[in-house]
Design a protein around this motif. Structure first.
Motif, mmCIF file in Angstrom:
data_model
loop_
_atom_site.group_PDB
_atom_site.id
_atom_site.type_symbol
_atom_site.label_atom_id
_atom_site.label_comp_id
_atom_site.label_asym_id
_atom_site.label_seq_id
_atom_site.Cartn_x
_atom_site.Cartn_y
_atom_site.Cartn_z
ATOM 1 N N HIS A 5 17.345 3.870 27.619
ATOM 2 C CA HIS A 5 17.833 2.919 26.918
ATOM 3 C C HIS A 5 19.254 2.464 27.222
ATOM 4 O O HIS A 5 19.898 1.829 26.374
ATOM 5 C CB HIS A 5 17.883 3.239 25.260
ATOM 6 N N CYS A 6 19.930 3.269 28.352
ATOM 7 C CA CYS A 6 21.207 2.597 28.766
ATOM 8 C C CYS A 6 21.273 1.327 28.953
ATOM 9 O O CYS A 6 20.332 0.790 29.668
ATOM 10 C CB CYS A 6 21.429 3.615 29.730
ATOM 11 N N LYS A 7 22.550 0.689 29.181
ATOM 12 C CA LYS A 7 22.822 -0.482 29.486
ATOM 13 C C LYS A 7 22.645 -0.991 30.680
ATOM 14 O O LYS A 7 22.060 -2.049 31.100
ATOM 15 C CB LYS A 7 24.184 -0.812 29.073
ATOM 16 N N LEU A 8 22.674 0.074 31.699
ATOM 17 C CA LEU A 8 22.228 -0.339 33.244
ATOM 18 C C LEU A 8 20.900 -0.437 33.177
ATOM 19 O O LEU A 8 20.327 -1.360 34.007
ATOM 20 C CB LEU A 8 22.773 0.899 34.072
ATOM 21 N N CYS A 9 20.175 0.316 32.783
ATOM 22 C CA CYS A 9 18.591 0.038 32.815
ATOM 23 C C CYS A 9 18.330 -1.151 32.206
ATOM 24 O O CYS A 9 17.463 -1.924 32.703
ATOM 25 C CB CYS A 9 17.736 1.174 32.207
ATOM 26 N N GLN A 10 18.863 -1.490 30.952
ATOM 27 C CA GLN A 10 18.647 -2.907 30.418
ATOM 28 C C GLN A 10 18.747 -3.808 31.403
ATOM 29 O O GLN A 10 18.074 -4.851 31.433
ATOM 30 C CB GLN A 10 19.324 -2.919 29.239
ATOM 31 N N LYS A 11 20.077 -4.024 31.887
ATOM 32 C CA LYS A 11 20.420 -4.879 33.093
ATOM 33 C C LYS A 11 19.370 -4.986 34.199
ATOM 34 O O LYS A 11 18.833 -6.043 34.504
ATOM 35 C CB LYS A 11 21.769 -4.727 33.546
ATOM 36 N N ALA A 12 19.133 -3.763 34.642
ATOM 37 C CA ALA A 12 18.318 -3.812 36.011
ATOM 38 C C ALA A 12 16.955 -4.457 35.675
ATOM 39 O O ALA A 12 16.507 -4.854 36.534
ATOM 40 C CB ALA A 12 18.471 -2.381 36.360
ATOM 41 N N THR A 13 16.273 -4.055 34.649
ATOM 42 C CA THR A 13 15.119 -4.294 34.371
ATOM 43 C C THR A 13 14.883 -5.593 33.612
ATOM 44 O O THR A 13 13.730 -6.275 33.632
ATOM 45 C CB THR A 13 14.320 -3.300 33.537
ATOM 46 N N GLY A 14 16.044 -6.112 33.160
ATOM 47 C CA GLY A 14 15.846 -7.314 31.879
ATOM 48 C C GLY A 14 14.959 -6.983 30.871
ATOM 49 O O GLY A 14 14.523 -8.099 30.173
ATOM 50 N N ALA A 15 14.888 -5.848 30.257
ATOM 51 C CA ALA A 15 13.952 -5.459 29.236
ATOM 52 C C ALA A 15 14.985 -4.576 28.269
ATOM 53 O O ALA A 15 16.129 -4.221 28.737
ATOM 54 C CB ALA A 15 12.853 -4.832 29.778
ATOM 55 N N PRO A 16 14.445 -4.190 26.869
ATOM 56 C CA PRO A 16 15.436 -3.507 26.358
ATOM 57 C C PRO A 16 15.252 -1.987 26.635
ATOM 58 O O PRO A 16 16.133 -1.229 26.230
ATOM 59 C CB PRO A 16 14.720 -3.691 25.074
ATOM 60 N N PHE A 17 14.496 -1.670 27.411
ATOM 61 C CA PHE A 17 14.709 -0.006 28.164
ATOM 62 C C PHE A 17 13.969 -0.076 29.427
ATOM 63 O O PHE A 17 13.108 -0.998 29.832
ATOM 64 C CB PHE A 17 14.009 0.666 26.910
ATOM 65 N N PHE A 18 13.881 1.089 30.036
ATOM 66 C CA PHE A 18 13.237 1.334 31.270
ATOM 67 C C PHE A 18 12.393 2.458 31.112
ATOM 68 O O PHE A 18 12.868 3.594 30.752
ATOM 69 C CB PHE A 18 14.260 1.571 32.291
ATOM 70 N N ALA A 19 11.156 2.438 30.967
ATOM 71 C CA ALA A 19 9.959 3.753 30.903
ATOM 72 C C ALA A 19 9.841 3.862 32.518
ATOM 73 O O ALA A 19 9.486 3.111 33.228
ATOM 74 C CB ALA A 19 8.787 3.090 30.085
ATOM 75 N N ARG A 20 9.886 5.189 32.694
ATOM 76 C CA ARG A 20 9.831 5.585 34.182
ATOM 77 C C ARG A 20 9.049 7.130 34.265
ATOM 78 O O ARG A 20 9.394 7.881 33.338
ATOM 79 C CB ARG A 20 10.902 5.539 35.025
ATOM 80 N N VAL A 21 8.279 7.277 35.438
ATOM 81 C CA VAL A 21 7.850 8.317 35.807
ATOM 82 C C VAL A 21 8.670 8.852 36.846
ATOM 83 O O VAL A 21 8.746 8.413 37.918
ATOM 84 C CB VAL A 21 6.182 8.072 36.357
ATOM 85 N N LEU A 22 9.231 10.130 36.460
ATOM 86 C CA LEU A 22 10.357 10.992 37.647
ATOM 87 C C LEU A 22 9.359 11.660 38.550
ATOM 88 O O LEU A 22 8.720 12.601 37.880
ATOM 89 C CB LEU A 22 11.436 11.301 37.126
ATOM 90 N N VAL A 23 9.620 11.616 39.829
ATOM 91 C CA VAL A 23 8.708 12.169 40.842
ATOM 92 C C VAL A 23 9.727 12.647 41.976
ATOM 93 O O VAL A 23 10.698 12.161 41.862
ATOM 94 C CB VAL A 23 7.545 11.576 41.374
ATOM 95 N N PRO A 24 9.500 13.495 42.751
ATOM 96 C CA PRO A 24 10.224 14.054 43.853
ATOM 97 C C PRO A 24 10.431 12.886 44.866
ATOM 98 O O PRO A 24 9.485 12.296 45.185
ATOM 99 C CB PRO A 24 9.599 15.283 44.576
ATOM 100 N N LEU A 25 11.712 12.725 45.169
ATOM 101 C CA LEU A 25 12.099 11.491 46.265
ATOM 102 C C LEU A 25 11.356 11.821 47.577
ATOM 103 O O LEU A 25 10.606 10.712 48.372
ATOM 104 C CB LEU A 25 13.514 11.248 46.362
ATOM 105 N N ASP A 26 11.450 13.008 48.024
ATOM 106 C CA ASP A 26 10.854 13.428 49.382
ATOM 107 C C ASP A 26 9.456 13.559 49.440
ATOM 108 O O ASP A 26 8.904 13.621 50.458
ATOM 109 C CB ASP A 26 11.543 14.576 49.970
ATOM 110 N N GLU A 27 8.668 13.377 48.284
ATOM 111 C CA GLU A 27 7.224 13.109 48.204
ATOM 112 C C GLU A 27 6.707 11.909 47.866
ATOM 113 O O GLU A 27 5.496 11.702 47.792
ATOM 114 C CB GLU A 27 6.705 14.290 47.167
ATOM 115 N N LEU A 28 7.471 10.697 48.093
ATOM 116 C CA LEU A 28 7.089 9.568 47.662
ATOM 117 C C LEU A 28 6.974 8.593 48.951
ATOM 118 O O LEU A 28 7.890 8.739 49.719
ATOM 119 C CB LEU A 28 7.920 8.701 46.700
#
Length: 132
Positions: free
Chosen positions: A29-52
């Motif tokens: 619910h941070c302000k950066l996520c709100q700005k980046a998504t244009g939504a009131p929150f950013f729901a996300r699934v976190l995975v290892p970067l080197d496996e994507l």
């Protein structure tokens, strides 16, 4: 082998795939996520970067010293929040091909949430971030 996690942008030009299991599943619910998504929150699934595996035209914007945001260069869909220093990348729920296979585990940065948003999901809440 685990079931693949796949997703794509609105226009289909950018896509991703991983065989990795999620590290965690959170709603930020941070302000950066709100700005980046244009939504009131950013729901996300976190995975290892080197496996994507990412395909298609993705552009990146450094939203803070630690986080880069990835979006489709063609349609602008918000796809990723990347923390390279932690080898982690968040996949936006809205871009997942099968979002109903995942459920958030907790809410973070509720100190910056929209005042009209109230929780009744019973999930743990944290006023700021918690370790990855």
């Amino acid at each position: 082998m685990s079931k693949a996690i796949t997703g794509r942008c609105l226009c289909g030009a950018s896509s991703y795939r991983t065989e990795s299991k999620p590290i965690n599943i959170r709603v930020c619910h941070c302000k950066l996520c709100q700005k980046a998504t244009g939504a009131p929150f950013f729901a996300r699934v976190l995975v290892p970067l080197d496996e994507l595996n990412i395909a298609g035209p993705v552009q990146w914007h450094n939203s803070s010293p630690e986080v880069s945001r990835g979006f489709c260069a063609d349609c602008g869909s918000a796809l990723f929040s990347k923390r390279a220093s932690r080898n982690a990348i968040g996949l936006s729920f809205g871009s997942l091909d099968r979002p109903n296979e995942f459920a958030p585990e907790e809410h973070i940065w509720i100190s910056e949430k929209q005042s009209w948003l109230h929780f009744d999901d019973g999930l743990p809440t944290h006023s700021c971030s918690v370790p990855t």
